[in-house]
Design a protein around this motif. Structure first.
Motif, PDB file in Angstrom:
ATOM      1  N   GLU A 183      79.838 -52.750 -47.581  1.00 51.21           N
ATOM      2  CA  GLU A 183      80.182 -51.319 -47.582  1.00 51.21           C
ATOM      3  C   GLU A 183      79.294 -50.568 -48.567  1.00 51.21           C
ATOM      4  O   GLU A 183      78.880 -49.428 -48.303  1.00 51.21           O
ATOM      5  CB  GLU A 183      81.662 -51.136 -47.917  1.00 51.21           C
ATOM      6  N   ARG A 184      78.964 -51.190 -49.683  1.00 50.34           N
ATOM      7  CA  ARG A 184      78.061 -50.557 -50.648  1.00 50.34           C
ATOM      8  C   ARG A 184      76.661 -50.401 -50.041  1.00 50.34           C
ATOM      9  O   ARG A 184      75.998 -49.382 -50.248  1.00 50.34           O
ATOM     10  CB  ARG A 184      77.984 -51.381 -51.931  1.00 50.34           C
ATOM     11  N   ASP A 185      76.222 -51.423 -49.296  1.00 54.24           N
ATOM     12  CA  ASP A 185      74.924 -51.327 -48.615  1.00 54.24           C
ATOM     13  C   ASP A 185      74.905 -50.126 -47.682  1.00 54.24           C
ATOM     14  O   ASP A 185      73.936 -49.351 -47.649  1.00 54.24           O
ATOM     15  CB  ASP A 185      74.643 -52.603 -47.822  1.00 54.24           C
ATOM     16  N   VAL A 186      75.969 -49.987 -46.908  1.00 49.94           N
ATOM     17  CA  VAL A 186      76.060 -48.871 -45.956  1.00 49.94           C
ATOM     18  C   VAL A 186      76.084 -47.544 -46.708  1.00 49.94           C
ATOM     19  O   VAL A 186      75.374 -46.592 -46.349  1.00 49.94           O
ATOM     20  CB  VAL A 186      77.322 -49.016 -45.077  1.00 49.94           C
ATOM     21  N   LEU A 187      76.879 -47.485 -47.774  1.00 49.65           N
ATOM     22  CA  LEU A 187      76.998 -46.235 -48.522  1.00 49.65           C
ATOM     23  C   LEU A 187      75.664 -45.828 -49.144  1.00 49.65           C
ATOM     24  O   LEU A 187      75.306 -44.635 -49.134  1.00 49.65           O
ATOM     25  CB  LEU A 187      78.074 -46.376 -49.606  1.00 49.65           C
ATOM     26  N   ARG A 188      74.908 -46.776 -49.659  1.00 43.74           N
ATOM     27  CA  ARG A 188      73.604 -46.448 -50.242  1.00 43.74           C
ATOM     28  C   ARG A 188      72.682 -45.815 -49.200  1.00 43.74           C
ATOM     29  O   ARG A 188      71.950 -44.858 -49.498  1.00 43.74           O
ATOM     30  CB  ARG A 188      72.944 -47.711 -50.810  1.00 43.74           C
ATOM     31  N   VAL A 200      73.718 -44.226 -46.505  1.00 42.23           N
ATOM     32  CA  VAL A 200      74.269 -42.900 -46.199  1.00 42.23           C
ATOM     33  C   VAL A 200      73.766 -41.903 -47.234  1.00 42.23           C
ATOM     34  O   VAL A 200      73.363 -40.777 -46.911  1.00 42.23           O
ATOM     35  CB  VAL A 200      75.815 -42.938 -46.202  1.00 42.23           C
ATOM     36  N   ILE A 201      73.777 -42.316 -48.510  1.00 42.62           N
ATOM     37  CA  ILE A 201      73.286 -41.447 -49.582  1.00 42.62           C
ATOM     38  C   ILE A 201      71.814 -41.114 -49.378  1.00 42.62           C
ATOM     39  O   ILE A 201      71.365 -39.994 -49.658  1.00 42.62           O
ATOM     40  CB  ILE A 201      73.495 -42.126 -50.954  1.00 42.62           C
ATOM     41  N   ASP A 202      71.054 -42.093 -48.854  1.00 44.76           N
ATOM     42  CA  ASP A 202      69.626 -41.860 -48.577  1.00 44.76           C
ATOM     43  C   ASP A 202      69.397 -40.954 -47.366  1.00 44.76           C
ATOM     44  O   ASP A 202      68.256 -40.578 -47.077  1.00 44.76           O
ATOM     45  CB  ASP A 202      68.911 -43.195 -48.340  1.00 44.76           C
ATOM     46  N   GLY A 203      70.481 -40.614 -46.667  1.00 45.33           N
ATOM     47  CA  GLY A 203      70.365 -39.690 -45.550  1.00 45.33           C
ATOM     48  C   GLY A 203      70.111 -40.314 -44.203  1.00 45.33           C
ATOM     49  O   GLY A 203      69.771 -39.607 -43.241  1.00 45.33           O
ATOM     50  N   LEU A 204      70.269 -41.631 -44.079  1.00 40.20           N
ATOM     51  CA  LEU A 204      70.015 -42.299 -42.806  1.00 40.20           C
ATOM     52  C   LEU A 204      71.168 -42.084 -41.827  1.00 40.20           C
ATOM     53  O   LEU A 204      72.326 -42.019 -42.222  1.00 40.20           O
ATOM     54  CB  LEU A 204      69.800 -43.804 -43.011  1.00 40.20           C
ATOM     55  N   SER A 205      70.825 -41.993 -40.573  1.00 39.40           N
ATOM     56  CA  SER A 205      71.820 -41.848 -39.512  1.00 39.40           C
ATOM     57  C   SER A 205      72.512 -43.183 -39.258  1.00 39.40           C
ATOM     58  O   SER A 205      72.067 -44.239 -39.732  1.00 39.40           O
ATOM     59  CB  SER A 205      71.154 -41.386 -38.220  1.00 39.40           C
ATOM     60  N   ARG A 206      73.599 -43.161 -38.488  1.00 43.32           N
ATOM     61  CA  ARG A 206      74.326 -44.384 -38.138  1.00 43.32           C
ATOM     62  C   ARG A 206      73.402 -45.370 -37.426  1.00 43.32           C
ATOM     63  O   ARG A 206      73.433 -46.576 -37.692  1.00 43.32           O
ATOM     64  CB  ARG A 206      75.520 -44.050 -37.246  1.00 43.32           C
ATOM     65  N   GLN A 207      72.584 -44.868 -36.538  1.00 40.15           N
ATOM     66  CA  GLN A 207      71.687 -45.728 -35.782  1.00 40.15           C
ATOM     67  C   GLN A 207      70.639 -46.385 -36.691  1.00 40.15           C
ATOM     68  O   GLN A 207      70.356 -47.586 -36.554  1.00 40.15           O
ATOM     69  CB  GLN A 207      70.983 -44.921 -34.685  1.00 40.15           C
ATOM     70  N   LEU A 208      70.081 -45.602 -37.613  1.00 37.13           N
ATOM     71  CA  LEU A 208      69.076 -46.153 -38.510  1.00 37.13           C
ATOM     72  C   LEU A 208      69.687 -47.156 -39.497  1.00 37.13           C
ATOM     73  O   LEU A 208      69.057 -48.156 -39.850  1.00 37.13           O
ATOM     74  CB  LEU A 208      68.371 -45.034 -39.269  1.00 37.13           C
ATOM     75  N   ILE A 209      70.908 -46.871 -39.937  1.00 33.35           N
ATOM     76  CA  ILE A 209      71.590 -47.808 -40.836  1.00 33.35           C
ATOM     77  C   ILE A 209      71.825 -49.133 -40.114  1.00 33.35           C
ATOM     78  O   ILE A 209      71.604 -50.211 -40.667  1.00 33.35           O
ATOM     79  CB  ILE A 209      72.923 -47.221 -41.332  1.00 33.35           C
ATOM     80  N   ALA A 210      72.284 -49.039 -38.881  1.00 29.60           N
ATOM     81  CA  ALA A 210      72.525 -50.248 -38.089  1.00 29.60           C
ATOM     82  C   ALA A 210      71.247 -51.060 -37.941  1.00 29.60           C
ATOM     83  O   ALA A 210      71.238 -52.288 -38.101  1.00 29.60           O
ATOM     84  CB  ALA A 210      73.085 -49.864 -36.719  1.00 29.60           C
ATOM     85  N   ARG A 211      70.137 -50.379 -37.644  1.00 28.81           N
ATOM     86  CA  ARG A 211      68.857 -51.073 -37.480  1.00 28.81           C
ATOM     87  C   ARG A 211      68.420 -51.703 -38.803  1.00 28.81           C
ATOM     88  O   ARG A 211      67.943 -52.845 -38.840  1.00 28.81           O
ATOM     89  CB  ARG A 211      67.814 -50.080 -36.990  1.00 28.81           C
ATOM     90  N   ARG A 212      68.581 -50.959 -39.909  1.00 27.98           N
ATOM     91  CA  ARG A 212      68.166 -51.460 -41.221  1.00 27.98           C
ATOM     92  C   ARG A 212      68.954 -52.702 -41.621  1.00 27.98           C
ATOM     93  O   ARG A 212      68.400 -53.632 -42.215  1.00 27.98           O
ATOM     94  CB  ARG A 212      68.351 -50.357 -42.259  1.00 27.98           C
ATOM     95  N   LEU A 213      70.239 -52.712 -41.319  1.00 24.09           N
ATOM     96  CA  LEU A 213      71.107 -53.816 -41.743  1.00 24.09           C
ATOM     97  C   LEU A 213      71.276 -54.899 -40.679  1.00 24.09           C
ATOM     98  O   LEU A 213      71.987 -55.881 -40.897  1.00 24.09           O
ATOM     99  CB  LEU A 213      72.479 -53.270 -42.144  1.00 24.09           C
ATOM    100  N   GLY A 214      70.658 -54.703 -39.524  1.00 26.72           N
ATOM    101  CA  GLY A 214      70.747 -55.703 -38.471  1.00 26.72           C
ATOM    102  C   GLY A 214      72.148 -55.817 -37.902  1.00 26.72           C
ATOM    103  O   GLY A 214      72.641 -56.928 -37.631  1.00 26.72           O
ATOM    104  N   ALA A 215      72.809 -54.679 -37.732  1.00 25.88           N
ATOM    105  CA  ALA A 215      74.178 -54.665 -37.217  1.00 25.88           C
ATOM    106  C   ALA A 215      74.269 -53.662 -36.082  1.00 25.88           C
ATOM    107  O   ALA A 215      73.344 -52.875 -35.831  1.00 25.88           O
ATOM    108  CB  ALA A 215      75.155 -54.301 -38.329  1.00 25.88           C
TER     109      ALA A 215
END
Length: 206
Positions: free
Chosen positions: A149-154, A156-171
């Motif tokens: 959750e901290r990874d996701v929140l960081r 989000v703080i960086d301004g990434l969209s849900r799709q980009l966060i998913a791609r970055r974290l492999g989820a």
């Protein structure tokens, strides 16, 4: 310990006559003041959670006013600090202000000037202590987050969209949505945007 409804003024000075005269001056306009003959007494007796303003002499037996100021900074005590000195000079004043003091008055100070400064700083103390309480509340809630959750929140703080966060974290995006919902629930945030604003405003490390 029962706390007062309004901020209190702490007077730290080895001159007893000055302490009592200042108590009388503040009491004349309804301001509660507590006195201490030295910095060690103040550090042993004050309530760090109670909003206050500190008026401190520069030169005292034991810890100096500057050393007391340094200890309060290390303790993250947000009270405004007003320095008084019978040996005031520009270098002392500059040193105090650079360390975060709100004012530097030479003794004997002008009574009306002291009242004006104290009254202004009492209002600032309420704001500063309320902000500190809010920051600590956010920090406490963030401690309940999982590492993911901290990874996701960081991100989000960086301004990434849900799709980009998913791609970055492999989820999957759906998994990210679950984490985002968990972050909101655990922190009590109305929106992630509001949580991010608090984190940035209070300069909290996630």
């Amino acid at each position: 310990m029962t706390r007062r409804e309004s901020p209190v003024v702490h007077i730290v000075d080895d001159d007893e006559d000055l302490r009592q005269s200042l108590v009388f001056l503040l009491k004349s306009v309804g301001i509660v003041a507590l006195t201490y003959p030295d910095a060690a007494s103040f550090l042993a007796e004050f309530d760090p959670g109670e909003p206050g303003v500190v008026i401190v002499d520069v030169r005292m037996p034991g810890l100096s006013g500057f050393q007391l100021q340094e200890r309060l900074i290390r303790r993250d005590y947000p009270a405004p600090v007003i320095f008084c000195s019978a040996h005031g000079d520009i270098s002392l004043s500059v040193r105090a202000m650079r360390a975060g003091a709100v004012d530097f008055l030479e003794k004997p100070y002008e009574a009306q000037r002291m009242l004006e400064i104290v009254q202004a700083q009492l209002a600032e103390a309420e704001r500063a202590f309320a902000a500190q309480a809010n920051r600590r509340r956010v920090e406490e809630r963030l401690r309940s987050l999982t590492p993911r959750e901290r990874d996701v929140l960081r991100l989000v703080i960086d301004g990434l969209s849900r799709q980009l966060i998913a791609r970055r974290l492999g989820a999957s995006v759906k998994t990210i949505d679950v984490h985002r919902a968990g972050i909101k629930a655990k922190t009590g945030a109305e929106t992630l945007g509001a949580l991010v604003r608090d984190i940035l405003s209070f300069r909290i490390s996630v």
